[in-house]
Every structure is written in C-alpha cells, then in structure tokens.
Design an enzyme around this catalytic site. Structure first.
Site, PDB file in Angstrom:
ATOM      1  N   ASP A 136      -5.561   1.168   9.045  1.00 27.42           N
ATOM      2  CA  ASP A 136      -5.058   0.746   7.587  1.00 27.42           C
ATOM      3  C   ASP A 136      -5.727  -0.468   6.821  1.00 27.42           C
ATOM      4  O   ASP A 136      -5.475  -0.701   5.564  1.00 27.42           O
ATOM      5  CB  ASP A 136      -3.544   0.580   7.433  1.00 27.42           C
ATOM      6  CG  ASP A 136      -2.975   1.952   7.144  1.00 27.42           C
ATOM      7  OD1 ASP A 136      -3.545   2.977   7.067  1.00 27.42           O
ATOM      8  OD2 ASP A 136      -1.550   1.823   7.206  1.00 27.42           O
ATOM      9  N   LYS A 194       0.750  -1.190  -0.025  1.00 23.40           N
ATOM     10  CA  LYS A 194       0.152  -0.101   0.221  1.00 23.40           C
ATOM     11  C   LYS A 194       0.844   1.144  -0.040  1.00 23.40           C
ATOM     12  O   LYS A 194       1.878   1.407   0.908  1.00 23.40           O
ATOM     13  CB  LYS A 194      -1.028  -0.075   1.177  1.00 23.40           C
ATOM     14  CG  LYS A 194      -1.527   1.489   1.534  1.00 23.40           C
ATOM     15  CD  LYS A 194      -1.383   1.606   3.079  1.00 23.40           C
ATOM     16  CE  LYS A 194      -0.222   2.133   3.477  1.00 23.40           C
ATOM     17  NZ  LYS A 194       0.024   2.866   4.886  1.00 23.40           N
TER      18      LYS A 194
HETATM   19  O1  C5P Z   1      -4.564   1.368  13.934  1.00 28.88           O
HETATM   20  P1  C5P Z   1      -3.154   0.943  13.941  1.00 28.88           P
HETATM   21  O2  C5P Z   1      -2.882  -0.275  14.840  1.00 28.88           O
HETATM   22  O3  C5P Z   1      -2.620   0.561  12.363  1.00 28.88           O
HETATM   23  O4  C5P Z   1      -2.260   2.155  14.261  1.00 28.88           O
HETATM   24  C1  C5P Z   1      -1.109   2.166  14.662  1.00 28.88           C
HETATM   25  C2  C5P Z   1      -0.776   3.449  15.572  1.00 28.88           C
HETATM   26  O5  C5P Z   1      -0.576   4.289  14.640  1.00 28.88           O
HETATM   27  C3  C5P Z   1      -2.026   3.827  16.616  1.00 28.88           C
HETATM   28  O6  C5P Z   1      -1.654   3.085  17.962  1.00 28.88           O
HETATM   29  C4  C5P Z   1      -1.744   5.311  16.430  1.00 28.88           C
HETATM   30  O7  C5P Z   1      -0.694   5.764  17.421  1.00 28.88           O
HETATM   31  C5  C5P Z   1      -1.193   5.798  15.226  1.00 28.88           C
HETATM   32  N1  C5P Z   1      -2.511   6.162  14.156  1.00 28.88           N
HETATM   33  C6  C5P Z   1      -3.057   7.166  14.588  1.00 28.88           C
HETATM   34  N2  C5P Z   1      -4.020   7.760  13.746  1.00 28.88           N
HETATM   35  C7  C5P Z   1      -4.247   6.764  12.427  1.00 28.88           C
HETATM   36  C8  C5P Z   1      -3.737   5.662  12.367  1.00 28.88           C
HETATM   37  C9  C5P Z   1      -2.664   5.358  13.326  1.00 28.88           C
HETATM   38  O8  C5P Z   1      -2.679   8.021  15.285  1.00 28.88           O
HETATM   39  N3  C5P Z   1      -5.316   7.546  11.811  1.00 28.88           N
END
Ligand code: C5P
Length: 273
Positions: free
Chosen positions: A121, A11
């Site tokens: 994601d 991606k």
């Molecule tokens: O959701 P995911 O586990 O992929 O996200 C990893 C980290 O990235 C989250 O814990 C957060 O700190 C940050 N994040 C964020 N805002 C988003 C996506 C991710 O702050 N929209």
C-alpha cells in the site's frame, strides 16, 4: 506546511476487487483509491542517530523503533532523522495508517523508489490524488475524473488482521473494474461506484460482525448515498451529497455510538457538483 513537516492522509479504497492470487500468496487487486483531508502528522529533524517519538490520539502502543514503517522508510532511504509522529488515524484499520506515514517520510527524503519494499500500500500513498491501483499495489494510474467527495469515516474500534481477511476470502478470482468512465457529475460517479465492490467486505464482516452494524448505521443515516468498507477493514465510509449532511450524520453517529471513531472528511479529487 513547513518543509520539515509531513502529512499522511487517510487512504480510502472506494472499490477493492480481488482478481487473483500470485504464487507467493499476494493477491492481485483492482482498486480505486482516494485520500482524505484528515491524517497523521510528522515532523523531521536532521540528527546523528535515528529517533522516533509517537504521540496523538492513536499513539498508544505504536512502536518507536525499527518495527515502525516510518523508521524503516528513513533507513531504507539511507537517512538518519529525528521523527515526531502524531497518530490521528486508527491503525490497522484499512485506511493506510503506517503505509501513509512511511510514504510521507519517503516524500520528505525524495526516495519514492523505496516504496514497494515497505508494503503493497505504500506506493499508492506517495500521491494524494485519486488513483487506480492494480497488480499487488504497484501498478498505479491516475484517475483524474474522480470527484471530490463528502465522506463520513467510521471505525468500530475492532481490529481485523489483513492476512486473515484475505485468507477468509473464498473466491480469489473476481472481475476487475472496467475502463474508468469520464464521470460528468458526482451522481454519475456514485451510480457507477454502487455497481462496484469491496471483495474483502464479506470476509471481514464474517470475522467482525460489528462492521455490518457500522455499514447499517451509515446507510440509514440521513443523506447517505452509499456505504462500503475500505481496504481490509474495519473502517467503513459513507458518501453524502453535501458537507452539511456529512457533518450532521457524523454528529449523530458519534452520539449514538460513543465507542466508535467517527470523522467527517472531504476527499481529494475533481470539483464536480
Ligand atoms: O504489503 P503489506 O505488508 O501491506 O501487506 C500485508 C498483508 O496483506 C500481506 O502479508 C498479505 O497477507 C496481504 N496482502 C495480499 N495481497 C496484497 C496486499 C496485501 O495478500 N496485494
């Protein structure tokens, strides 16, 4: 592809504007996302108990239990599978990795409604066509005008942790993208793209200066139209006019930087010249 196989493409965030932050800490994004023709591969077998076997050039150290998003995706969908996963993409690298793998499992199980529970994601990775991603990742709009691109992906084999990169971003309220134009040529698209941003690029570079070295190497490679970081890094992409230029640039970048992961790819999108 046989029906018990899955493909988890890389991606790429061509843009990543951070437009705000929610009370729970998650950031609001406005991002143009495309998918590459390189990625991880998965094979699924019905089984009485869950199992996961990881192989491939980036398989070392990848968990083979419920710490892996692939495992959790199957569990959330209520399925028991034997899964083989060949990791061809560097992980924790801003190009989907585990999110794309999890999305491949959900696609196989027709369980797309579970995607957002696995990570911000994962929903975007359910599709492999260009999309505009907003909210914290759950608001998706297809972007059919985005042209297919010749890219070189470069990862300097450093890991930058996503939460730390977001934390290092000082201004969380930046402008989003305006309405996406109906680009008539790749040149028109790239001119538009150059005026957009990845707001996480500067904070990631401050944590891992080699990202700046990568961008410089891409920008100065022959035929490169523009270069930018994807996601929270550290992978960067360069855009080239032709596949031949991308192939030659990938070859020279790899030769000059033996420790880097360098791959030429074509993204999904409209066939424009
Ligand atoms: O959701 P995911 O586990 O992929 O996200 C990893 C980290 O990235 C989250 O814990 C957060 O700190 C940050 N994040 C964020 N805002 C988003 C996506 C991710 O702050 N929209």
């Amino acid at each position: 592809m046989a029906t018990n196989e899955g493909f988890a493409p890389a991606k790429i965030n061509l843009t990543l504007h951070v437009t705000g932050q929610r009370a729970d800490g998650y950031h609001l994004l406005d991002s143009l996302v495309v998918f590459a023709n390189i990625g991880d591969r998965l094979w699924f077998e019905p089984a009485d108990t869950m199992s996961l076997a990881v192989s491939g050039p980036f398989g070392a150290g990848v968990p083979e239990d419920n710490r892996n998003l692939v495992w959790r995706a199957a569990e959330l969908a209520g399925a028991t599978l034997g899964i083989r996963l060949a990791k061809h993409l560097p992980h924790g690298a801003g190009i989907g990795g585990g999110s794309s793998d999890a999305a491949a499992v959900l696609r196989f199980l027709n369980a797309s409604e579970q995607a957002a529970k696995l990570g911000a994601d994962v929903p975007v990775c359910l599709s492999s066509s260009p999309q505009r991603m907003q909210g914290i990742g759950e608001q998706l709009t297809t972007a059919p005008s985005v042209p297919a691109l010749h890219l070189v992906l470069v990862n300097p084999q450093v890991h930058v942790a996503t939460p730390e990169v977001f934390k290092a971003l000082k201004d969380k309220s930046n402008s989003g993208m305006s309405d996406l134009p109906d680009w008539k040529s790749t040149g028109e698209f790239v001119t538009w793209l150059q005026a957009q941003r990845n707001d996480l690029q500067a904070p990631a570079m401050s944590m891992a200066p080699v990202i700046g070295t990568c961008l410089q190497a891409l920008n100065t490679s022959r035929g490169c139209v523009m270069a930018r970081m994807s996601g929270s890094g550290a992978t960067c992409f360069g855009i080239y006019h032709t596949g031949t230029q991308a192939r030659l640039a990938a070859k020279s970048l790899a030769a000059a930087n033996p420790g880097w992961w360098v791959k030429r790819t074509r993204t999904t999108g409209r066939d424009l010249s």
